[in-house]
Write a protein that holds these residues in place. Structure first.
Motif, short mmCIF file in Angstrom:
data_model
loop_
_atom_site.label_atom_id
_atom_site.label_comp_id
_atom_site.label_asym_id
_atom_site.label_seq_id
_atom_site.Cartn_x
_atom_site.Cartn_y
_atom_site.Cartn_z
N GLY A 44 0.79 -1.22 0.00
CA GLY A 44 0.00 0.00 0.00
C GLY A 44 0.82 1.26 0.00
O GLY A 44 0.32 2.33 0.38
N SER A 74 -4.98 1.52 -1.57
CA SER A 74 -4.01 1.65 -0.48
C SER A 74 -4.57 2.60 0.57
O SER A 74 -5.25 3.57 0.24
CB SER A 74 -2.68 2.18 -1.03
OG SER A 74 -2.86 3.45 -1.63
N THR A 92 0.97 1.72 6.45
CA THR A 92 0.17 1.59 5.23
C THR A 92 -0.30 0.15 5.09
O THR A 92 0.24 -0.76 5.72
CB THR A 92 0.97 1.97 3.98
OG1 THR A 92 2.09 1.08 3.85
CG2 THR A 92 1.46 3.41 4.04
N ARG A 94 -2.46 -2.55 1.97
CA ARG A 94 -3.18 -2.75 0.72
C ARG A 94 -4.50 -3.44 1.05
O ARG A 94 -4.53 -4.46 1.75
CB ARG A 94 -2.34 -3.62 -0.23
CG ARG A 94 -3.03 -4.05 -1.49
CD ARG A 94 -3.02 -3.07 -2.60
NE ARG A 94 -1.81 -2.30 -2.78
CZ ARG A 94 -1.80 -1.11 -3.37
NH1 ARG A 94 -2.94 -0.58 -3.81
NH2 ARG A 94 -0.68 -0.43 -3.53
#
Length: 847
Positions: A44, A74, A92, A94
């Protein structure tokens, strides 16, 4: 156990001998394994993250890694200032809304057949609610995580680690599949050739039941525990291949009989240059040993929560850093309380402080706790035992469907193969239709017993769209042809269950989940689905189809169809609205069954079993009669279900010479069958006797919370009956309802069913007759003498109804029993049904 000698290897001049040396049974580690530099993916993100000799590359910028961009987004941590993990790796993620994948190029990584995969998950605040994510993860055709959620109370990352077999020179994909109306996500991925740890079931010492266990390099393992016994926690950043080693303190069952050994400052004497990849030096420089003075010689025991339905590979790490000289310590190793191996360090090296390990393949044993222990041996000159490290890996069995990957439409290189493939496929389809036409025509020209029966294709293997029904055998005999008209496409079952929506689960069992569904024609069904592709329960699956495809009876659950596509094992039954008999006996949220209802349910179930034993099917023994396998429809009509353990064939053959592996459920199991392994229809009669007592007492067949003498319902109820105390254990909700004469006949019937000698037990036809009699007695008024106090509980004594006559048709019951009720055996009614006999019963005031 592998042995390695610290001597220079002589390399023979002939290539063939070199090949033999490299692949000998010693399984020498490949020389100089190098820690990998890829793949480490920061999901992401387009930013890289570096941590302890690893560089995680943002998945948006990785040229050798791709993901299905059109199906993903993301997200970022909206509260990064409070990220207590001190790593931007978890800032982060995904996110996938539908099945998506990461694809890795592995043709330039090497020829290792085993790879290590680590998946990182952390729920953090973002524009998407990651805590609601429920999803599956699969790779290499195996289901790695099922119904997985990363939400936890500690708000710490979850790292899931797997060892997988992968063929070189092809793409490797990890699939993320959200469940119904949910999502999937991942924060980071590690994927690289596994170090020379040599996990292999084929070389492990087997412990417990190993049925259905995979072997060799095709096995997939998930790390469950990795323990630095007697030492401190080793964090991933301090380990050569970034493994976490936990401390053993929280797993010790008793700490008073052990102590941590002093830290051994010298490096261990590895027998291989790659030995540190098996376990780091810090593991072997500490140990937990027995404190003989405090323990008095009792074992050191650790307890670990495990998946009770899975097998495990357990690796024990040893390094003798506590002996003053070699050959003074020999001790015993125990798994689940059973002796497994005597540990003698001199079997592996002539040097102290030399690491070695043993692997054990531990079959599932029905418990969610695995106990590991070490204890003293009589073969020792020094009373001590030690352990340095421990790893427990779950053996993953679930196969997963592998979707066909579609390349981007703009890729011109794929257009020609697609066109050619379509043409070839169309021509092949035309050929199949032509051949099928002529076969059908030939079949119509030949006289056949049943043209709707056909041979089912043999089981090909995981991931195949072919049938899982095998040709060879079921229960030792050739599998008969299966009714192809019963096959239901997987897509239709998905539609019926809304893609196996968890909200539609109506039951769970050893085979798998049971879902409520509705077919396209509006038929309500119950769908029993095995864990996708697990391979477990295949014989039961085949048996149930074989049995149910040839029987139909009002008191047996009907099979609507089955599905064996794409490694699935699914059975579709008629939907039985009110669930199991057990639910209606124990569930306080359901209305209590009256005594009359219970008698009618028992009579219905007995009729179903009688049909199995003597009906047109040629003789079937159920082998797992219990209250959970008796279902009730909307009118409380009983239907016997679950024929996965059934045996079919002429019953006289069972009674004379058929021995079989004992199967059934504890508490219902026929003791004679258990002792002799000789299966007869009377084994079902015994189990049904236990069900009768369950119906009367509304308590389980085995209740471990009760005192020992009361645990087994069959034994306890018969003791109470013999002492005249049976009424004390009757379900309180029906005590005032039962006619004492009905109770007496019912309890006598149960007692006959539970005789130790199967020859003394009645046939199911006689059980039906006796239960019908108990039902008719329940409908009779209890006549009292004028001097009796009407306030006295009518169940305090067995009273005699005013009956003109009723003949006995039972072939096993003593005629004197019926005479006690004022009956006389006037004529032979052996050819008359029980209901017709009872229609001749004349009782004053009977309804």
């Amino acid at each position: 156990m592998e042995k390695f000698h610290s001597q220079r290897l002589y390399i023979p001049p002939f290539p063939f001998l070199l090949f033999l040396l490299q692949f000998s049974s010693l399984h020498l580690f490949s020389s100089a394994y190098n820690p990998p530099d890829k793949y480490f993916i920061n999901c992401g993100s387009n930013q890289g993250v570096s941590t302890s000799r690893r560089s995680f590359v943002g998945d948006k910028n990785s040229g050798s890694v791709s993901f299905t961009k059109q199906n993903s987004i993301s997200v970022e941590n909206t509260n990064q200032s409070q990220n207590s993990n001190n790593s931007t790796l978890y800032n982060t993620a995904r996110v996938f809304r539908q099945q998506s994948s990461y694809a890795f190029d592995i043709n330039d990584v090497g020829n290792s057949t085993n790879y290590l995969v680590r998946l990182h998950f952390l729920v953090f605040p973002s524009t998407v609610d990651l805590s609601s994510a429920v999803f599956d993860v699969s790779a290499s055709g195996f289901l790695l995580l099922h119904n997985f959620t990363a939400k936890n109370n500690t708000n710490t990352p979850l790292v899931k680690e797997f060892y997988l077999p992968i063929n070189a020179n092809k793409k490797f994909r990890i699939y993320f599949t959200p469940l119904e109306s949910s999502l999937a996500f991942v924060n980071a991925i590690e994927f690289f050739p596994a170090p020379p740890v040599n996990f292999s079931l084929g070389e492990a010492i087997k412990v417990g039941q190993q049925q259905g266990q995979k072997t060799g390099s095709s096995s997939v393992f998930q790390t469950v525990y990795r323990i630095n016994v007697g030492g401190q926690e080793i964090e991933s950043n301090d380990e050569i291949i970034w493994r976490n080693w936990d401390t053993d303190d929280k797993f010790l069952i008793s700490k008073g009989n052990s102590k941590e050994s002093q830290f051994y400052s010298n490096p261990p004497n590895y027998l291989s240059e790659d030995g540190e990849y098996v376990a780091p030096a810090l593991v072997y420089q500490t140990a937990r040993e027995m404190d003989v003075n405090a323990s008095g010689g009792s074992n050191i025991t650790w307890g670990f929560n495990v998946n009770k339905s899975a097998g495990h590979l357990v690796r024990f790490h040893f390094c003798d850093i506590i002996s003053v000289s070699l050959g003074v310590i020999v001790f015993n190793l125990y798994i689940n309380g059973n002796f497994s191996k005597a540990i003698d360090p001199t079997d592996n090296s002539t040097l102290l402080a030399t690491p070695f390990h043993y692997d054990f393949s531990v079959g599932s044993h029905g418990s969610d706790v695995m106990n590991i222990g070490i204890g003293l041996s009589k073969k020792t000159t020094e009373n001590n035992a030690f352990l340095n490290g421990l790893e427990i890996l779950e053996i993953k069995r679930g196969l997963a469907l592998t979707p066909v990957e579609n390349e981007e439409s703009g890729n011109k290189k794929t257009k020609a193969p697609i066109v050619i493939g379509s043409a070839i496929g169309g021509f092949a389809l035309l050929c199949i239709l032509v051949v099928g036409f002529f076969k059908l025509r030939r079949r119509k020209m030949k006289p056949v017993e049943n043209s709707s029966w056909g041979q089912v294709p043999p089981y090909v293997g995981g991931g195949s769209s072919h049938s899982r029904i095998a040709d060879p055998t079921i229960n030792g005999s050739p599998l008969p042809n299966l009714h192809l008209g019963l096959k239901i496409p997987f897509a239709e079952i998905q539609l019926a269950t809304k893609n196996f929506n968890s909200k539609l689960i109506i039951g769970k069992g050893g085979f798998g989940n049971v879902y409520k569904g509705t077919l396209v024609n509006g038929t309500k069904v119950a769908v029993k689905r095995s864990a996708p592709g697990s391979g477990q329960g295949l014989p039961e699956f085949q048996t149930e189809i074989t049995i149910l495809s040839k029987i139909r009876h009002r008191h047996l659950v009907s099979l609507i169809g089955y599905c064996d596509e794409r490694s699935e094992m699914i059975l579709v039954y008629e939907f039985v609205e009110k669930g199991t008999l057990r639910d209606h006996l124990y569930n306080p949220g359901l209305p209590r069954l009256s005594w009359k209802q219970r008698l009618e349910i028992c009579i219905g179930a007995a009729n179903g079993l009688h049909y199995l034993h003597k009906g047109l099917s040629g003789g079937i023994i159920h082998r797992d009669v219990k209250s959970t396998n008796i279902l009730l429809d909307k009118n409380h009509v009983a239907k016997v279900s679950d024929f996965g353990l059934s045996k079919s064939g002429p019953l006289d053959e069972f009674e004379t010479h058929v021995s079989t592996n004992v199967k059934g459920t504890l508490g219902y199991l026929d003791p004679e069958y258990f002792r002799t392994q000789q299966l007869t229809e009377k084994s079902d009669v015994y189990s049904f006797g236990v069900v009768l007592l369950e119906v009367l007492c509304a308590r389980p067949a085995i209740d471990t919370l009760l005192p020992r003498e009361q645990m087994n319902l069959a034994e306890w109820a018969m003791k109470c009956k013999n002492k005249g105390l049976l009424e004390d254990i009757i379900d309180p909700s029906i005590k005032g309802q039962i006619n004492p004469n009905s109770l007496r006949k019912f309890s006598e019937t149960a007692e006959k069913c539970l005789q130790d000698d199967s020859g003394d037990r009645p046939a199911m036809s006689d059980v039906i007759w006796d239960l019908e009699f108990a039902l008719q007695l329940q409908k009779m008024p209890v006549l009292r003498q004028p001097h009796e106090d009407s306030t006295v509980n009518s169940s305090s004594a067995f009273l005699r109804p005013n009956v003109e006559y009723l003949p006995s048709v039972s072939t096993t019951a003593d005629n004197d029993d019926d005479n006690e009720y004022g009956l006389s055996n006037v004529c032979d009614f052996s050819e008359v049904s029980a209901s017709e006999v009872f229609s001749l019963l004349k009782t004053d005031g009977a309804k």
